[in-house]
Design a protein around this motif. Structure first.
Motif, PDB file in Angstrom:
ATOM      1  N   UNK A 101      36.028  31.802  34.856  1.00  0.00           N
ATOM      2  CA  UNK A 101      34.767  31.352  34.270  1.00  0.00           C
ATOM      3  C   UNK A 101      33.956  32.511  33.704  1.00  0.00           C
ATOM      4  N   UNK A 102      34.133  33.697  34.288  1.00  0.00           N
ATOM      5  CA  UNK A 102      33.375  34.876  33.891  1.00  0.00           C
ATOM      6  C   UNK A 102      34.351  36.046  33.758  1.00  0.00           C
ATOM      7  N   UNK A 103      34.153  36.882  32.753  1.00  0.00           N
ATOM      8  CA  UNK A 103      34.951  38.106  32.627  1.00  0.00           C
ATOM      9  C   UNK A 103      34.355  39.139  33.583  1.00  0.00           C
ATOM     10  N   UNK A 104      34.842  39.141  34.828  1.00  0.00           N
ATOM     11  CA  UNK A 104      34.241  39.977  35.865  1.00  0.00           C
ATOM     12  C   UNK A 104      34.440  41.460  35.609  1.00  0.00           C
ATOM     13  N   UNK A 105      35.486  41.826  34.879  1.00  0.00           N
ATOM     14  CA  UNK A 105      35.684  43.243  34.556  1.00  0.00           C
ATOM     15  C   UNK A 105      34.561  43.761  33.661  1.00  0.00           C
ATOM     16  N   UNK A 106      34.004  42.887  32.831  1.00  0.00           N
ATOM     17  CA  UNK A 106      32.913  43.283  31.940  1.00  0.00           C
ATOM     18  C   UNK A 106      31.538  42.996  32.533  1.00  0.00           C
ATOM     19  N   UNK A 107      31.448  41.922  33.331  1.00  0.00           N
ATOM     20  CA  UNK A 107      30.140  41.440  33.764  1.00  0.00           C
ATOM     21  C   UNK A 107      29.672  41.990  35.107  1.00  0.00           C
ATOM     22  N   UNK A 108      30.493  42.790  35.781  1.00  0.00           N
ATOM     23  CA  UNK A 108      30.077  43.467  37.012  1.00  0.00           C
ATOM     24  C   UNK A 108      30.238  44.969  36.836  1.00  0.00           C
ATOM     25  N   UNK A 109      29.274  45.712  37.336  1.00  0.00           N
ATOM     26  CA  UNK A 109      29.316  47.167  37.200  1.00  0.00           C
ATOM     27  C   UNK A 109      29.415  47.823  38.577  1.00  0.00           C
ATOM     28  N   UNK A 110      30.245  48.865  38.715  1.00  0.00           N
ATOM     29  CA  UNK A 110      30.420  49.516  40.022  1.00  0.00           C
ATOM     30  C   UNK A 110      29.142  50.210  40.492  1.00  0.00           C
ATOM     31  N   UNK A 111      28.885  50.093  41.789  1.00  0.00           N
ATOM     32  CA  UNK A 111      27.767  50.786  42.437  1.00  0.00           C
ATOM     33  C   UNK A 111      28.297  51.853  43.391  1.00  0.00           C
ATOM     34  N   UNK A 112      29.152  51.429  44.333  1.00  0.00           N
ATOM     35  CA  UNK A 112      29.669  52.376  45.324  1.00  0.00           C
ATOM     36  C   UNK A 112      30.888  51.804  46.032  1.00  0.00           C
ATOM     37  N   UNK A 115      46.066  51.870  49.664  1.00  0.00           N
ATOM     38  CA  UNK A 115      45.059  51.440  50.634  1.00  0.00           C
ATOM     39  C   UNK A 115      44.090  50.451  49.988  1.00  0.00           C
ATOM     40  N   UNK A 116      43.480  49.618  50.811  1.00  0.00           N
ATOM     41  CA  UNK A 116      42.482  48.664  50.338  1.00  0.00           C
ATOM     42  C   UNK A 116      41.082  49.241  50.552  1.00  0.00           C
ATOM     43  N   UNK A 117      40.083  48.613  49.937  1.00  0.00           N
ATOM     44  CA  UNK A 117      38.714  49.097  50.055  1.00  0.00           C
ATOM     45  C   UNK A 117      37.731  47.932  49.974  1.00  0.00           C
ATOM     46  N   UNK A 118      36.482  48.236  50.294  1.00  0.00           N
ATOM     47  CA  UNK A 118      35.346  47.352  50.001  1.00  0.00           C
ATOM     48  C   UNK A 118      34.372  48.145  49.144  1.00  0.00           C
ATOM     49  N   UNK A 119      33.689  47.443  48.255  1.00  0.00           N
ATOM     50  CA  UNK A 119      32.749  48.142  47.395  1.00  0.00           C
ATOM     51  C   UNK A 119      31.646  47.233  46.895  1.00  0.00           C
ATOM     52  N   UNK A 120      30.537  47.836  46.480  1.00  0.00           N
ATOM     53  CA  UNK A 120      29.367  47.099  46.010  1.00  0.00           C
ATOM     54  C   UNK A 120      29.323  47.104  44.484  1.00  0.00           C
ATOM     55  N   UNK A 121      28.992  45.927  43.908  1.00  0.00           N
ATOM     56  CA  UNK A 121      28.836  45.794  42.466  1.00  0.00           C
ATOM     57  C   UNK A 121      27.555  45.043  42.146  1.00  0.00           C
ATOM     58  N   UNK A 122      27.020  45.304  40.959  1.00  0.00           N
ATOM     59  CA  UNK A 122      25.840  44.624  40.431  1.00  0.00           C
ATOM     60  C   UNK A 122      26.168  44.024  39.072  1.00  0.00           C
ATOM     61  N   UNK A 123      25.362  43.075  38.596  1.00  0.00           N
ATOM     62  CA  UNK A 123      25.593  42.551  37.250  1.00  0.00           C
ATOM     63  C   UNK A 123      25.494  43.647  36.199  1.00  0.00           C
ATOM     64  N   UNK A 124      26.417  43.655  35.260  1.00  0.00           N
ATOM     65  CA  UNK A 124      26.352  44.603  34.155  1.00  0.00           C
ATOM     66  C   UNK A 124      25.066  44.366  33.366  1.00  0.00           C
ATOM     67  N   UNK A 125      24.382  45.438  33.041  1.00  0.00           N
ATOM     68  CA  UNK A 125      23.082  45.334  32.382  1.00  0.00           C
ATOM     69  C   UNK A 125      21.926  45.619  33.314  1.00  0.00           C
ATOM     70  N   UNK A 126      22.208  45.752  34.624  1.00  0.00           N
ATOM     71  CA  UNK A 126      21.179  46.168  35.575  1.00  0.00           C
ATOM     72  C   UNK A 126      20.699  47.571  35.177  1.00  0.00           C
ATOM     73  N   UNK A 127      19.386  47.816  35.173  1.00  0.00           N
ATOM     74  CA  UNK A 127      18.893  49.153  34.799  1.00  0.00           C
ATOM     75  C   UNK A 127      19.609  50.267  35.561  1.00  0.00           C
ATOM     76  N   UNK A 128      19.982  51.304  34.829  1.00  0.00           N
ATOM     77  CA  UNK A 128      20.806  52.365  35.417  1.00  0.00           C
ATOM     78  C   UNK A 128      20.126  53.040  36.601  1.00  0.00           C
ATOM     79  N   UNK A 129      18.796  53.195  36.547  1.00  0.00           N
ATOM     80  CA  UNK A 129      18.126  53.849  37.661  1.00  0.00           C
ATOM     81  C   UNK A 129      18.258  53.032  38.949  1.00  0.00           C
ATOM     82  N   UNK A 130      18.326  51.708  38.819  1.00  0.00           N
ATOM     83  CA  UNK A 130      18.475  50.853  40.003  1.00  0.00           C
ATOM     84  C   UNK A 130      19.910  50.922  40.539  1.00  0.00           C
ATOM     85  N   UNK A 131      20.876  50.952  39.639  1.00  0.00           N
ATOM     86  CA  UNK A 131      22.273  51.119  40.057  1.00  0.00           C
ATOM     87  C   UNK A 131      22.440  52.422  40.834  1.00  0.00           C
ATOM     88  N   UNK A 132      21.864  53.482  40.294  1.00  0.00           N
ATOM     89  CA  UNK A 132      22.026  54.808  40.914  1.00  0.00           C
ATOM     90  C   UNK A 132      21.268  54.898  42.238  1.00  0.00           C
TER      91      UNK A 132
END
Length: 354
Positions: free
Chosen positions: A138-149, A279-296
């Motif tokens: 339903x959503x292109x998650x590779x484009x619509x989510x941005x990595x946080x950590x 190895x596997x991992x867990x990680x946090x993502x935000x919607x793409x387009x979130x202000x960069x200062x908030x992502x950081x």
């Protein structure tokens, strides 16, 4: 379950000084034009005004795309407590299980791009994306989510119930071959890493095994304990206590080397299986387009939490490894994993999530 605590950090708002009440109106403007301009400011979009506000200034939601009580849920609630203390705002954990993380991740990808809704996901999200025909997503998650950590690293184990008639991977293979269609293996869900591990073993060993998908490691662990399913590919955090208590048997582990906790248990690679080294991992993502200062800021604060001794102790008690990396580091991990897992999926012969 809701966790309330958090931290607010005020941003510099000097750049907004031109919006103050002291702003002069040029004399060349007539009264109607001046009033119209002020009305325009009053009707400015709420989203635009929100970008200039300190962040976070309201509750933050972390979507966990699994059922409660699994290891991802536990890590999410631990993060919520500590981030809440830093931010002095409530941090809410919202479980949205299903489709190997796709359901919860879709919700976050469609949410407001303001930093107040994130997803704590895992490697299986990307393996599910790789296996899904694009038209079914339903959503292109590779484009619509941005990595946080990247938050933690984990390992996956081949575990069987204590009643299973075999104590080594060789005995496991012999028993399953002797009884075709008798046994089923459980995974976190269709397209998950544990599903891929199961299909790699099934195909390379020539086993007639049925796949039973679950909505996360919590329900799978419970059913393995109950004997509903006798074979499971589980993360170490969900299964280690049961292994130590003798309720599960541990037959093999993924990764390039043996686990320090179980030095006598071989890796799949040692036993001649291919494609199970990552190895596997867990990680946090935000919607793409979130202000960069908030992502950081989100990323920096996760790193702060991961450095706290009490958090490191709790994470390592679950036999996970704390990370807390940058958005750039996590983006590179995802990029590399898409390539590595793509090869594993082709090797396993599973390209479409069912």
């Amino acid at each position: 379950m809701t966790t309330t605590n958090s931290t607010t950090r005020r941003h510099d708002m000097q750049n907004d000084s031109h919006l103050t009440a002291k702003t002069a109106i040029p004399s060349s403007l007539n009264r109607r034009a001046a009033l119209g301009g002020l009305a325009g400011l009053a009707l400015a979009p709420a989203a635009a005004l929100a970008q200039s506000a300190p962040w976070p200034s309201q509750p933050v939601t972390i979507v966990v795309p699994t059922a409660t009580a699994g290891v991802t849920d536990i890590v999410g609630r631990l993060l919520a407590i500590e981030l809440g203390a830093l931010w002095k705002q409530p941090v809410i954990v919202d479980n949205k299980a299903g489709a190997s993380g796709i359901i919860g991740s879709n919700i976050v990808a469609r949410s407001a791009k303001d930093g107040y809704t994130a997803v704590l996901t895992f490697t299986s999200l990307y393996t599910a994306i790789l296996q899904s025909p694009p038209e079914t997503l339903q959503v292109d998650l590779l484009k619509e989510l941005t990595p946080v950590s990247q938050v933690v690293l984990s390992s996956t184990l081949l575990t069987v119930s204590s009643s299973f008639p075999g104590n080594t991977i060789e005995e496991f293979i012999a028993e399953v071959k002797k009884n075709p269609k008798k046994y089923a293996y459980g995974s976190y869900g269709p397209g998950s890493t544990s599903n891929i591990y199961g299909e790699l073993i099934r195909k390379q060993a020539g086993l007639d095994l049925v796949h039973v998908p679950y909505k996360g490691s919590g329900p799978l662990t419970n059913d393995l304990l109950a004997g509903t399913v006798q074979i499971a590919f589980l993360d170490i955090g969900s299964s280690i206590q049961q292994v130590r208590a003798g309720k599960f048997k541990l037959l093999a582990t993924n990764g390039p080397k043996r686990l320090a906790q179980f030095p006598d248990v071989p890796t799949f690679q040692e036993k001649g299986f291919d494609g199970l080294q990552t190895s596997a991992w867990m990680g946090m993502l935000l919607p793409t387009g979130t202000p960069r200062d908030r992502v950081e800021k989100f990323s920096r604060d996760i790193a702060r939490v991961m450095q706290m001794p009490q958090v490191q102790n709790r994470i390592r008690d679950m036999n996970l490894e704390p990370v807390g990396g940058t958005p750039e580091h996590f983006g590179k991990v995802i990029e590399d994993d898409m390539r590595i897992w793509g090869k594993a999926i082709d090797l396993a012969g599973v390209r479409n999530v069912k």
